[in-house]
Design a protein around this motif. Sequence first.
Motif, mmCIF file in Angstrom:
data_model
loop_
_atom_site.group_PDB
_atom_site.id
_atom_site.type_symbol
_atom_site.label_atom_id
_atom_site.label_comp_id
_atom_site.label_asym_id
_atom_site.label_seq_id
_atom_site.Cartn_x
_atom_site.Cartn_y
_atom_site.Cartn_z
ATOM 1 N N LEU A 1 40.535 22.676 46.987
ATOM 2 C CA LEU A 1 40.988 23.508 48.099
ATOM 3 C C LEU A 1 41.778 22.677 49.107
ATOM 4 O O LEU A 1 42.816 23.125 49.626
ATOM 5 N N GLU A 2 41.306 21.464 49.365
ATOM 6 C CA GLU A 2 42.019 20.612 50.313
ATOM 7 C C GLU A 2 43.396 20.224 49.773
ATOM 8 O O GLU A 2 44.360 20.079 50.541
ATOM 9 N N ARG A 3 43.501 20.062 48.458
ATOM 10 C CA ARG A 3 44.812 19.770 47.875
ATOM 11 C C ARG A 3 45.759 20.954 48.050
ATOM 12 O O ARG A 3 46.970 20.781 48.320
ATOM 13 N N GLN A 4 45.240 22.171 47.917
ATOM 14 C CA GLN A 4 46.073 23.356 48.132
ATOM 15 C C GLN A 4 46.540 23.428 49.586
ATOM 16 O O GLN A 4 47.710 23.761 49.871
ATOM 17 N N ILE A 5 45.614 23.092 50.498
ATOM 18 C CA ILE A 5 45.984 23.128 51.914
ATOM 19 C C ILE A 5 47.020 22.068 52.223
ATOM 20 O O ILE A 5 48.003 22.295 52.961
ATOM 21 N N ALA A 6 46.824 20.853 51.637
ATOM 22 C CA ALA A 6 47.796 19.767 51.881
ATOM 23 C C ALA A 6 49.166 20.137 51.335
ATOM 24 O O ALA A 6 50.212 19.813 51.946
ATOM 25 N N ALA B 1 52.535 20.391 53.605
ATOM 26 C CA ALA B 1 53.743 19.655 53.224
ATOM 27 C C ALA B 1 54.950 20.586 53.102
ATOM 28 O O ALA B 1 56.107 20.172 53.267
ATOM 29 N N ALA B 2 54.707 21.869 52.843
ATOM 30 C CA ALA B 2 55.796 22.841 52.737
ATOM 31 C C ALA B 2 56.233 23.366 54.094
ATOM 32 O O ALA B 2 57.125 24.221 54.167
ATOM 33 N N GLY B 3 55.610 22.892 55.188
ATOM 34 C CA GLY B 3 56.017 23.282 56.527
ATOM 35 C C GLY B 3 55.139 24.326 57.172
ATOM 36 O O GLY B 3 55.460 24.796 58.279
ATOM 37 N N ARG C 1 45.735 26.865 55.306
ATOM 38 C CA ARG C 1 44.373 27.110 54.792
ATOM 39 C C ARG C 1 44.243 28.537 54.290
ATOM 40 O O ARG C 1 43.651 28.779 53.243
ATOM 41 N N ARG C 2 44.789 29.493 55.038
ATOM 42 C CA ARG C 2 44.712 30.890 54.616
ATOM 43 C C ARG C 2 45.446 31.091 53.289
ATOM 44 O O ARG C 2 44.942 31.739 52.373
ATOM 45 N N THR C 3 46.642 30.516 53.174
ATOM 46 C CA THR C 3 47.407 30.648 51.936
ATOM 47 C C THR C 3 46.698 29.962 50.764
ATOM 48 O O THR C 3 46.677 30.459 49.633
ATOM 49 N N GLY C 4 46.099 28.786 51.048
ATOM 50 C CA GLY C 4 45.386 28.064 49.995
ATOM 51 C C GLY C 4 44.175 28.838 49.468
ATOM 52 O O GLY C 4 43.918 28.871 48.256
#
Length: 475
Positions: free
Chosen positions: A32-37, A41-43, A50-53
């Motif tokens: 999950l943290e990788r998705q948030i990172a 990184a995408a701005g 976090r919501r999108t992840g």
Amino acid sequence: MRWLKSVSNRLRSLFRKSAVEQETVQELQFHLERQIATGIAAGLSPEEARRTGLLDFGGVEQFKEECREARGVNRIESLLADLRYGFRTLRKSPGFAIVSVLTLALGIGANSAIFSMVNALLLRPYNFRNLDSLIRVWEDRGIDEGYDARYIAPADAEDLHSTNGIFEGMTTYSFQSFGLGTEGDVQPILGCRVSANFFDVLAVSPAAGRLFTATEEQPGADQVAILSFGSWQRRFGGDPQVLGKTISLNGRVYTIVAIMPKDFDYPVPVELWVPLALTPAEKADRSQLSLNALARLKTGVSVSQARAELASFSHRLELEYPMTNAGRATTLLQLRKELYMFTLPLFLLLQAAAGFVLLLACANLANLVFCADDRPSERNCFARRPWRGSRTPGTTLLVGSVSVFDCCGCCCDRHFVRQCSRAAHQHPRKLDQVGARLGWDSRRRQRSGLYDIGYARCGNFSGPGDHSPHQPCGA
């Protein structure tokens, strides 16, 4: 060794559940943290990332449940939970528990008793080597003389033993009542007079001592005896020094030369065996059918071949001795089939009846489980626990609850068997008297009926004679 690794992982998931769950949470948190990172990184802002992840990753709890399913321990955990529920039901409603346990104990006990008799008397009647090659041989005079009238003339038996090519060995025997002299008193006992090769044909060795020799089958040299294990225990207290001692039978002195194993009681439970020792006149007799005959077929000889050979033998004797052997037919029957030839339909009927009793017990127990609670909302077993992703929650719950009752019923059955066998040990003479009135051998039924229930369902416990501190010398 993929299967070994799989078993190891499942055991770890079962017995170290908290550690495995913690590792799962950490791994999911890492992804999950990788998705948030990636979103940051995408701005995207941290909150938006976090919501999108979370939306892209999916439900965390759903992933946890999928991981548990992949580990393959959910069913075991569900079963343990169902068993705990069953024990709580027993503790909560003692009256309901007692009725359920007794219902199952009745069904289990009846089936165990009948099956143990079927197993002992039909499936495994004797513990002899290559039982299918042992046959009973007798002469039929063409009239119905009853089940017990399976005898052969001594001279005919001698001819059959010496001239046939189908038997590996053949032996004869007869029963005789003896008067056993003990300290000024004479007690009647049942014995068996056997030819010297009797135990060799059966392929049985004594627990201690030696078997009869050919010279001891001659009149005047036959004053030797082999004790049964039960007789050695009851009459001699299991004395390991009994070999070589003498006993008085019908006023004659016999020397004890052997003790047979505990499980040997062929042809029927007797106190002892002595040599047959026929006189020359008795050996030459063809008119009286007075001996029982037992033979072992040679390797490769079928029962049909033996039956054809015996038919030829009977025809030859009828031509040579028409005065005594006219109308006689020598026949045979496998020893395995001797016991259940006339009792098989009865035993099958009893087994079917016992199975029906168990079916009724199970139906009654299922009805009791469904109707155990007074609250209508809890009578449906599907409402007793959450679904937890299981396809058949009510079925597994019912199986788990009934399994607890089944275990308790088996324990109750075990206690009943122990008490019955203990009573049989303490009062063997009364049991024999009851068996004699019913027309069956109580000692054989006691062993096959009571003891096999305990061995089959509840584990080993001491049988008759196990309480004795002595064993046969040389065993």
